[in-house]
Write a protein that holds these residues in place. Sequence first.
Motif, PDB file in Angstrom:
ATOM      1  N   VAL A   1       0.839  -1.201   0.000  1.00  0.00           N
ATOM      2  CA  VAL A   1       0.000   0.000   0.000  1.00  0.00           C
ATOM      3  C   VAL A   1       0.878   1.256   0.000  1.00  0.00           C
ATOM      4  CG1 VAL A   1      -1.644   1.353   1.366  1.00  0.00           C
ATOM      5  CG2 VAL A   1      -2.011  -1.095   1.035  1.00  0.00           C
ATOM      6  N   THR A   2       1.929   1.265   0.801  1.00  0.00           N
ATOM      7  CA  THR A   2       2.841   2.409   0.857  1.00  0.00           C
ATOM      8  C   THR A   2       3.483   2.663  -0.501  1.00  0.00           C
ATOM      9  OG1 THR A   2       3.300   1.980   3.190  1.00  0.00           O
ATOM     10  CG2 THR A   2       4.877   3.369   2.005  1.00  0.00           C
ATOM     11  N   LEU A   3       3.956   1.613  -1.150  1.00  0.00           N
ATOM     12  CA  LEU A   3       4.562   1.768  -2.472  1.00  0.00           C
ATOM     13  C   LEU A   3       3.543   2.251  -3.493  1.00  0.00           C
ATOM     14  CD1 LEU A   3       6.874  -1.369  -2.609  1.00  0.00           C
ATOM     15  CD2 LEU A   3       7.579   1.019  -2.428  1.00  0.00           C
ATOM     16  N   PHE A   4       2.318   1.758  -3.414  1.00  0.00           N
ATOM     17  CA  PHE A   4       1.268   2.188  -4.340  1.00  0.00           C
ATOM     18  C   PHE A   4       0.975   3.673  -4.157  1.00  0.00           C
ATOM     19  CE2 PHE A   4      -2.321   2.013  -7.024  1.00  0.00           C
ATOM     20  CZ  PHE A   4      -3.336   2.739  -6.414  1.00  0.00           C
ATOM     21  N   LEU A   5       0.795   4.111  -2.909  1.00  0.00           N
ATOM     22  CA  LEU A   5       0.501   5.523  -2.643  1.00  0.00           C
ATOM     23  C   LEU A   5       1.666   6.419  -3.022  1.00  0.00           C
ATOM     24  CD1 LEU A   5      -1.428   5.258   0.742  1.00  0.00           C
ATOM     25  CD2 LEU A   5      -2.372   5.676  -1.534  1.00  0.00           C
ATOM     26  N   THR A   6       2.877   5.986  -2.776  1.00  0.00           N
ATOM     27  CA  THR A   6       4.055   6.753  -3.172  1.00  0.00           C
ATOM     28  C   THR A   6       4.081   6.909  -4.682  1.00  0.00           C
ATOM     29  OG1 THR A   6       5.274   5.942  -1.268  1.00  0.00           O
ATOM     30  CG2 THR A   6       6.569   6.859  -3.064  1.00  0.00           C
ATOM     31  N   GLY A   7       3.774   5.857  -5.384  1.00  0.00           N
ATOM     32  CA  GLY A   7       3.720   5.915  -6.842  1.00  0.00           C
ATOM     33  C   GLY A   7       2.661   6.868  -7.331  1.00  0.00           C
ATOM     34  N   MET A   8       1.515   6.931  -6.641  1.00  0.00           N
ATOM     35  CA  MET A   8       0.446   7.838  -7.052  1.00  0.00           C
ATOM     36  C   MET A   8       0.899   9.283  -6.941  1.00  0.00           C
ATOM     37  SD  MET A   8      -3.037   6.178  -5.512  1.00  0.00           S
ATOM     38  CE  MET A   8      -3.946   7.666  -5.841  1.00  0.00           C
ATOM     39  N   VAL A   9       1.578   9.626  -5.854  1.00  0.00           N
ATOM     40  CA  VAL A   9       2.049  10.995  -5.678  1.00  0.00           C
ATOM     41  C   VAL A   9       3.126  11.307  -6.706  1.00  0.00           C
ATOM     42  CG1 VAL A   9       3.231  12.561  -4.109  1.00  0.00           C
ATOM     43  CG2 VAL A   9       1.434  11.076  -3.246  1.00  0.00           C
ATOM     44  N   ALA A  10       4.064  10.401  -6.888  1.00  0.00           N
ATOM     45  CA  ALA A  10       5.158  10.636  -7.827  1.00  0.00           C
ATOM     46  C   ALA A  10       4.659  10.764  -9.252  1.00  0.00           C
ATOM     47  CB  ALA A  10       6.186   9.515  -7.719  1.00  0.00           C
ATOM     48  N   CYS A  11       3.621   9.999  -9.627  1.00  0.00           N
ATOM     49  CA  CYS A  11       3.153  10.033 -11.012  1.00  0.00           C
ATOM     50  C   CYS A  11       2.570  11.385 -11.378  1.00  0.00           C
ATOM     51  CB  CYS A  11       2.161   8.910 -11.291  1.00  0.00           C
ATOM     52  SG  CYS A  11       0.507   9.192 -10.654  1.00  0.00           S
ATOM     53  N   GLN A  12       2.157  12.173 -10.409  1.00  0.00           N
ATOM     54  CA  GLN A  12       1.634  13.507 -10.703  1.00  0.00           C
ATOM     55  C   GLN A  12       2.690  14.400 -11.331  1.00  0.00           C
ATOM     56  OE1 GLN A  12       0.092  15.167  -7.125  1.00  0.00           O
ATOM     57  NE2 GLN A  12      -1.251  13.455  -6.751  1.00  0.00           N
ATOM     58  N   GLU A  13       3.947  14.089 -11.088  1.00  0.00           N
ATOM     59  CA  GLU A  13       5.018  14.902 -11.644  1.00  0.00           C
ATOM     60  C   GLU A  13       5.342  14.492 -13.074  1.00  0.00           C
ATOM     61  OE1 GLU A  13       8.210  14.677  -8.839  1.00  0.00           O
ATOM     62  OE2 GLU A  13       7.150  15.896  -7.389  1.00  0.00           O
ATOM     63  N   LYS A  14       4.857  13.338 -13.500  1.00  0.00           N
ATOM     64  CA  LYS A  14       5.144  12.846 -14.845  1.00  0.00           C
ATOM     65  C   LYS A  14       4.040  13.263 -15.804  1.00  0.00           C
ATOM     66  CE  LYS A  14       7.592   8.783 -13.186  1.00  0.00           C
ATOM     67  NZ  LYS A  14       7.560   7.336 -13.087  1.00  0.00           N
ATOM     68  N   CYS A  15       4.440  13.814 -16.922  1.00  0.00           N
ATOM     69  CA  CYS A  15       3.478  14.154 -17.965  1.00  0.00           C
ATOM     70  C   CYS A  15       3.452  12.986 -18.940  1.00  0.00           C
ATOM     71  CB  CYS A  15       3.887  15.447 -18.669  1.00  0.00           C
ATOM     72  SG  CYS A  15       3.847  16.898 -17.599  1.00  0.00           S
TER      73      CYS A  15
ATOM     74  N   LYS B   1     -11.547  21.831  -9.152  1.00  0.00           N
ATOM     75  CA  LYS B   1     -11.567  20.900  -8.018  1.00  0.00           C
ATOM     76  C   LYS B   1     -10.651  19.701  -8.260  1.00  0.00           C
ATOM     77  CE  LYS B   1     -16.109  22.121  -6.179  1.00  0.00           C
ATOM     78  NZ  LYS B   1     -15.657  22.643  -4.915  1.00  0.00           N
ATOM     79  N   LYS B   2     -10.592  19.194  -9.486  1.00  0.00           N
ATOM     80  CA  LYS B   2      -9.710  18.064  -9.799  1.00  0.00           C
ATOM     81  C   LYS B   2      -8.250  18.474  -9.599  1.00  0.00           C
ATOM     82  CE  LYS B   2      -8.591  14.003 -11.377  1.00  0.00           C
ATOM     83  NZ  LYS B   2      -8.754  12.824 -10.532  1.00  0.00           N
ATOM     84  N   ILE B   3      -7.882  19.639 -10.107  1.00  0.00           N
ATOM     85  CA  ILE B   3      -6.503  20.119  -9.950  1.00  0.00           C
ATOM     86  C   ILE B   3      -6.187  20.348  -8.478  1.00  0.00           C
ATOM     87  CG2 ILE B   3      -4.961  22.074 -10.396  1.00  0.00           C
ATOM     88  CD1 ILE B   3      -6.255  22.181 -13.233  1.00  0.00           C
ATOM     89  N   GLU B   4      -7.119  20.945  -7.743  1.00  0.00           N
ATOM     90  CA  GLU B   4      -6.908  21.154  -6.306  1.00  0.00           C
ATOM     91  C   GLU B   4      -6.685  19.826  -5.595  1.00  0.00           C
ATOM     92  OE1 GLU B   4     -10.114  23.379  -4.522  1.00  0.00           O
ATOM     93  OE2 GLU B   4      -9.884  25.029  -5.943  1.00  0.00           O
ATOM     94  N   SER B   5      -7.506  18.837  -5.916  1.00  0.00           N
ATOM     95  CA  SER B   5      -7.401  17.517  -5.296  1.00  0.00           C
ATOM     96  C   SER B   5      -6.031  16.901  -5.552  1.00  0.00           C
ATOM     97  CB  SER B   5      -8.513  16.620  -5.841  1.00  0.00           C
ATOM     98  OG  SER B   5      -8.336  15.295  -5.408  1.00  0.00           O
ATOM     99  N   LEU B   6      -5.570  16.975  -6.791  1.00  0.00           N
ATOM    100  CA  LEU B   6      -4.253  16.431  -7.135  1.00  0.00           C
ATOM    101  C   LEU B   6      -3.131  17.254  -6.501  1.00  0.00           C
ATOM    102  CD1 LEU B   6      -4.905  15.637 -10.893  1.00  0.00           C
ATOM    103  CD2 LEU B   6      -4.633  13.966  -9.042  1.00  0.00           C
ATOM    104  N   ALA B   7      -3.254  18.567  -6.558  1.00  0.00           N
ATOM    105  CA  ALA B   7      -2.212  19.446  -6.018  1.00  0.00           C
ATOM    106  C   ALA B   7      -2.059  19.266  -4.513  1.00  0.00           C
ATOM    107  CB  ALA B   7      -2.520  20.901  -6.360  1.00  0.00           C
TER     108      ALA B   7
END
Length: 155
Positions: A9-23, A62-68
Motif C-alpha cells: 500500500v505504501t509503495l502504491f501511494l508513493t507511486g500515485m504521488v510521484a506520477c503527478q510529476e510525470k506528464c 476541483k480536480k486540480i486542487e485535489s491532485l495538487a
Amino acid sequence: MKLFQVLAVTLFLTGMVACQEKCDKNNKFCFPNAVQTWNGAVEYCTRNGWMLAVVNSEAKQKKIESLANKLDAVKSGKVELWIGANDLNKEGHFVWNGNGKPVAYSKWLPGKPDNKNGKEHCVHLWYEKAKNLNWGWNDVVCSSKRRFVCERKKL
C-alpha cells in the motif's frame, strides 16, 4: 503477511504521488517538479506535448486542487502553480493560452486581479495555509518563477 500489505500500500501511494510529476498518457494533469517563468512553463508543457492547464470549469478546478493537495510541496504550507490564463494582449481581458478562448470560469482571490504596478499579466493558483489561501487565482508578474500545472492535450 501484514507487513507485506502495508509495504505494498505504501509503495502504491508513493507511486500515485510521484506520477503527478510525470506528464504521460496515464495522467490528465501533471505537476512537473520544476520552477519556471510563465513563458518557461508554457514552453515546458508544449515541448512535452502538453499545454499549461486550462481551468475552465469548477470541476477542473476541483480536480486540480485535489491532485495538487497530494504534492509534497503542500507540506511546506505554500504552493503557487502557473495555469494558462493571461491578459498579455489586452489588460483585463484574460484568455487561455492553450486555446485563445476568453476566461469565463474563474476563482479569483478577493481583490484580484489587480495588475499591481501595471506588471501582473499571468495567473497562478495560490495555496498558502498561513494566509488561508486555498488554490484561489492571482495575477502576478510573468517573469517570476514558480511551479506549474500541465494538461494533456485532447487527441
